[in-house]
Scaffold this motif. Structure first.
Motif, PDB file in Angstrom:
ATOM      1  N   ALA A   1       5.988  -1.240   6.830  1.00  0.00           N
ATOM      2  CA  ALA A   1       6.159  -2.581   6.256  1.00  0.00           C
ATOM      3  C   ALA A   1       4.823  -3.216   5.866  1.00  0.00           C
ATOM      4  N   SER A   2       3.753  -2.417   5.919  1.00  0.00           N
ATOM      5  CA  SER A   2       2.428  -2.953   5.583  1.00  0.00           C
ATOM      6  C   SER A   2       2.309  -3.230   4.087  1.00  0.00           C
ATOM      7  N   PRO A   3       1.513  -4.241   3.695  1.00  0.00           N
ATOM      8  CA  PRO A   3       1.301  -4.457   2.255  1.00  0.00           C
ATOM      9  C   PRO A   3       0.390  -3.385   1.643  1.00  0.00           C
ATOM     10  N   ASP A   4      -0.272  -2.593   2.503  1.00  0.00           N
ATOM     11  CA  ASP A   4      -1.180  -1.551   1.997  1.00  0.00           C
ATOM     12  C   ASP A   4      -0.576  -0.169   2.139  1.00  0.00           C
ATOM     13  N   LEU A   5      -0.834   0.670   1.140  1.00  0.00           N
ATOM     14  CA  LEU A   5      -0.381   2.058   1.216  1.00  0.00           C
ATOM     15  C   LEU A   5      -1.341   2.844   2.117  1.00  0.00           C
ATOM     16  N   PRO A   6      -0.875   3.968   2.677  1.00  0.00           N
ATOM     17  CA  PRO A   6      -1.801   4.762   3.506  1.00  0.00           C
ATOM     18  C   PRO A   6      -2.946   5.319   2.666  1.00  0.00           C
ATOM     19  N   GLU A   7      -4.147   5.306   3.236  1.00  0.00           N
ATOM     20  CA  GLU A   7      -5.318   5.795   2.486  1.00  0.00           C
ATOM     21  C   GLU A   7      -5.194   7.273   2.161  1.00  0.00           C
ATOM     22  N   ALA A   8      -4.513   8.017   3.035  1.00  0.00           N
ATOM     23  CA  ALA A   8      -4.459   9.478   2.901  1.00  0.00           C
ATOM     24  C   ALA A   8      -3.626   9.938   1.697  1.00  0.00           C
ATOM     25  N   ILE A   9      -2.769   9.062   1.180  1.00  0.00           N
ATOM     26  CA  ILE A   9      -1.818   9.516   0.148  1.00  0.00           C
ATOM     27  C   ILE A   9      -2.065   8.792  -1.177  1.00  0.00           C
ATOM     28  N   ALA A  10      -2.214   9.564  -2.242  1.00  0.00           N
ATOM     29  CA  ALA A  10      -2.414   8.952  -3.565  1.00  0.00           C
ATOM     30  C   ALA A  10      -1.091   8.349  -4.042  1.00  0.00           C
TER      31      ALA A  10
ATOM     32  N   LEU B   1      20.069  -2.579  -1.342  1.00  0.00           N
ATOM     33  CA  LEU B   1      18.638  -2.465  -1.035  1.00  0.00           C
ATOM     34  C   LEU B   1      17.930  -1.456  -1.924  1.00  0.00           C
ATOM     35  N   PHE B   2      18.536  -0.285  -2.067  1.00  0.00           N
ATOM     36  CA  PHE B   2      17.851   0.775  -2.822  1.00  0.00           C
ATOM     37  C   PHE B   2      18.247   0.781  -4.289  1.00  0.00           C
ATOM     38  N   GLY B   3      19.508   0.469  -4.571  1.00  0.00           N
ATOM     39  CA  GLY B   3      19.972   0.558  -5.953  1.00  0.00           C
ATOM     40  C   GLY B   3      19.613  -0.645  -6.793  1.00  0.00           C
ATOM     41  N   GLN B   4      19.530  -1.814  -6.145  1.00  0.00           N
ATOM     42  CA  GLN B   4      19.214  -3.032  -6.908  1.00  0.00           C
ATOM     43  C   GLN B   4      18.079  -3.760  -6.229  1.00  0.00           C
ATOM     44  N   ALA B   5      17.058  -2.970  -5.872  1.00  0.00           N
ATOM     45  CA  ALA B   5      16.007  -3.536  -5.035  1.00  0.00           C
ATOM     46  C   ALA B   5      15.297  -4.729  -5.677  1.00  0.00           C
ATOM     47  N   THR B   6      15.356  -4.811  -6.996  1.00  0.00           N
ATOM     48  CA  THR B   6      14.690  -5.919  -7.697  1.00  0.00           C
ATOM     49  C   THR B   6      15.163  -7.254  -7.148  1.00  0.00           C
ATOM     50  N   GLU B   7      16.485  -7.325  -6.900  1.00  0.00           N
ATOM     51  CA  GLU B   7      17.040  -8.592  -6.414  1.00  0.00           C
ATOM     52  C   GLU B   7      16.552  -8.931  -5.018  1.00  0.00           C
ATOM     53  N   GLN B   8      16.045  -7.938  -4.314  1.00  0.00           N
ATOM     54  CA  GLN B   8      15.558  -8.178  -2.954  1.00  0.00           C
ATOM     55  C   GLN B   8      14.056  -8.488  -2.938  1.00  0.00           C
ATOM     56  N   GLY B   9      13.491  -8.753  -4.089  1.00  0.00           N
ATOM     57  CA  GLY B   9      12.085  -9.119  -4.123  1.00  0.00           C
ATOM     58  C   GLY B   9      11.153  -7.924  -4.249  1.00  0.00           C
ATOM     59  N   SER B  10      11.710  -6.744  -4.511  1.00  0.00           N
ATOM     60  CA  SER B  10      10.875  -5.572  -4.732  1.00  0.00           C
ATOM     61  C   SER B  10      11.195  -5.069  -6.133  1.00  0.00           C
ATOM     62  N   SER B  11      10.211  -4.474  -6.802  1.00  0.00           N
ATOM     63  CA  SER B  11      10.464  -4.050  -8.179  1.00  0.00           C
ATOM     64  C   SER B  11      11.097  -2.660  -8.229  1.00  0.00           C
ATOM     65  N   ALA B  12      11.314  -2.056  -7.047  1.00  0.00           N
ATOM     66  CA  ALA B  12      11.787  -0.667  -7.017  1.00  0.00           C
ATOM     67  C   ALA B  12      13.271  -0.563  -7.353  1.00  0.00           C
ATOM     68  N   VAL B  13      13.620   0.518  -8.056  1.00  0.00           N
ATOM     69  CA  VAL B  13      15.033   0.825  -8.257  1.00  0.00           C
ATOM     70  C   VAL B  13      15.209   2.336  -8.111  1.00  0.00           C
ATOM     71  N   PHE B  14      16.182   2.713  -7.307  1.00  0.00           N
ATOM     72  CA  PHE B  14      16.435   4.125  -7.066  1.00  0.00           C
ATOM     73  C   PHE B  14      17.824   4.490  -7.585  1.00  0.00           C
TER      74      PHE B  14
ATOM     75  N   TRP C   1      12.303  -5.325   4.847  1.00  0.00           N
ATOM     76  CA  TRP C   1      12.925  -4.269   4.042  1.00  0.00           C
ATOM     77  C   TRP C   1      12.327  -4.164   2.628  1.00  0.00           C
ATOM     78  N   ALA C   2      12.158  -5.328   1.975  1.00  0.00           N
ATOM     79  CA  ALA C   2      11.712  -5.289   0.574  1.00  0.00           C
ATOM     80  C   ALA C   2      10.325  -4.649   0.449  1.00  0.00           C
ATOM     81  N   GLN C   3       9.410  -5.026   1.366  1.00  0.00           N
ATOM     82  CA  GLN C   3       8.056  -4.447   1.315  1.00  0.00           C
ATOM     83  C   GLN C   3       8.113  -2.937   1.565  1.00  0.00           C
TER      84      GLN C   3
ATOM     85  N   LYS D   1       9.346  -1.152  -1.473  1.00  0.00           N
ATOM     86  CA  LYS D   1       8.288  -1.177  -2.490  1.00  0.00           C
ATOM     87  C   LYS D   1       7.257  -0.074  -2.193  1.00  0.00           C
ATOM     88  N   ASN D   2       6.919   0.079  -0.928  1.00  0.00           N
ATOM     89  CA  ASN D   2       5.953   1.110  -0.536  1.00  0.00           C
ATOM     90  C   ASN D   2       6.470   2.516  -0.851  1.00  0.00           C
TER      91      ASN D   2
END
Ligand SMILES: C[S@@+](CC[C@H](N)C(=O)[O-])C[C@H]1O[C@@H](n2cnc3c(N)ncnc32)[C@H](O)[C@@H]1O
Length: 312
Positions: free
Chosen positions: A174-183, A266-279, A204-206, A209-210
């Motif tokens: 749930a961190s706002p930062d991605l892991p340094e080890a992974i591009a 959460l995953f299919g319409q994640a945009t509505e949950q404050g994340s730009s992700a859509v799966f 969940w939204a963060q 997004k990650n």
């Protein structure tokens, strides 16, 4: 199966029972105690009523307001204690992984080419180790992260931990930062097994997004977690509920119980949950299983969810 009266996160090991899911159907109630497990079980009225009355009881008796903050402040501390106490009991050989998530093992095939898999909330490395053990792919690399530093130590101390083919590190999903080890945008598969349920709903939204930022286009999330009204939810006693369907176990770890509808949103319409992700939702299934203790004539209704979400 956890037989203690106080609930503990060790309950996740009950998923070991889920070997050949879907194969054994209960057609005659009189034969219920003839086997240890039945698939796709319809709940009878008695079980439905029991579920409703337990949920009402929980809602009427939440964790006292003045005690709630501690479970949001440092959730990793409770998991550290958990791994300190359960190190040896927690590592399990998950036979069902290959049956339910063949995609993982396709990435481990000799000719699969370069593949990067990330086990999030890895605990003792219950996905990473069997996957690497069976891998024929010299170009498979597995990352494993957990926000519990004790869990990461358990992985790193495993004699099979191989830094030429894997890397384990501390990271909060749930961190706002991605892991340094992974591009960013580099992963083929992210595995989350009984991890998402440990997040508070406002995280969940963060988290999604990650996942989206880490995956390649076309990359896959493999998800397995607790379903609504699972035995582990219904057997909670009073003063364990933090929010609707979100509880504190006896060991201080948190657990949420999802529905497929929630995962769809959460995953299919994640945009509505404050994340730009859509799966693209390729699987969003309920595994309703009746486990039977034949000697004690006990029936245990398990509800697990399994999902496969592909990054568009
Ligand atoms: C029920 S255990 C499951 C462990 C492992 N996936 C398995 O199936 O054996 C949940 C794991 O998620 C980890 N976890 C919980 N919240 C997390 C977060 N925000 N970020 C990373 N890991 C987390 C816990 O420390 C714990 O190891």
């Amino acid at each position: 199966m956890d037989k203690k009266t106080t609930s503990s996160a060790i309950d996740v090991n009950a998923v070991e029972d889920s070997t050949a899911f879907g194969s054994r159907l209960l057609k005659d109630q009189d034969t219920v105690f003839n086997h240890n497990a039945w698939d796709h079980v319809e709940w009878d009225q008695e079980q439905e009523q029991y579920a409703q009355s337990q949920i009402e009881k929980h809602l009427n008796s939440p964790v006292p307001a003045e005690e709630q903050d501690q479970y949001y402040d440092k959730p990793a501390d409770y998991w550290n204690t958990f791994y300190t106490k359960n190190e040896n009991r927690f590592f399990k050989d998950r036979h069902w992984l290959k049956l339910e998530f063949p995609e993982l093992f396709e990435a481990a095939a000799a000719d699969a080419g370069q593949k990067r898999v990330f086990e999030v909330g890895c605990g003792a490395g219950n996905t990473m180790f069997p996957l690497l053990e069976q891998s024929q792919n010299p170009d498979l690399f597995v990352y494993a992260a957990d926000f519990s530093s004790t869990a990461v130590q358990v992985v790193q101390n495993n004699p099979d931990y191989d830094t030429t083919r894997s890397q384990a590190f501390v990271w909060d999903l749930a961190s706002p930062d991605l892991p340094e080890a992974i591009a960013p945008g580099s992963l083929d598969i992210i595995v989350m097994i009984f991890v998402f349920s440990a997040l508070a709903p406002e995280q969940w939204a963060q988290a999604i997004k990650n996942l989206d930022r880490l995956l390649k286009p076309g990359g896959l999330v493999l998800f397995r977690d607790y379903g609504r009204h699972d035995l582990a939810q219904l057997r909670f006693k009073e003063k364990r509920l933090l929010k609707e369907n979100f509880y504190i176990r006896g060991d201080g770890t948190r657990v949420y119980f999802f529905t497929t509808q929630e995962l769809e949103i959460l995953f299919g319409q994640a945009t509505e949950q404050g994340s730009s992700a859509v799966f693209k939702i390729e699987q969003n299934a309920v595994d309703r299983r009746l486990l039977v203790n034949r000697s004690r004539k006990l029936k245990m209704y398990r509800v697990w969810l399994q999902g496969k979400f592909r990054k568009l």
